[in-house]
Design a protein around this motif. Structure first.
Motif: not given
Length: 104
Positions: A63-69, A85-104
């Protein structure tokens, strides 16, 4: 994009590639189940692309929760806020939830 993105794939690349415990997802565009480009607003195309990523991940049992980058290629710098705003930004598997690494 078909429910299983590997079925009937006419693209010249694999939607995903597994290497051990890692899965690499190829770039996804705003395309429908038949692979036709679906035009829309930037936000609509971004959401459709993310939905296609979800399908590719689901075919791999992920799922998207498995995405790291996430790499997003955006030509107009003013659109970066829309990308966030359009990109899912949190991983529920971490506490607190953190956004994945991104390059834009």
């Amino acid at each position: 994009m078909p429910a299983d993105p590997h079925d009937g794939n006419t693209a010249r690349f694999s939607p995903s590639m597994r290497a051990g415990d890692l899965v690499f997802v190829s770039g996804q565009a705003s395309v429908d189940e038949a692979g036709r480009i679906v035009p829309g607003t930037f936000e609509e195309e971004m959401r459709r692309s993310i939905d296609n990523v979800r399908r590719v991940l689901a075919a791999e049992g992920l799922t998207l929760a498995d995405v790291v980058k996430v790499n997003a290629f955006v030509r107009d710098e003013d659109r970066l806020g829309s990308t966030t705003a359009s990109t899912p930004s949190t991983s529920p598997t971490t506490s607190p939830p953190v956004p994945p690494s991104r390059t834009a």
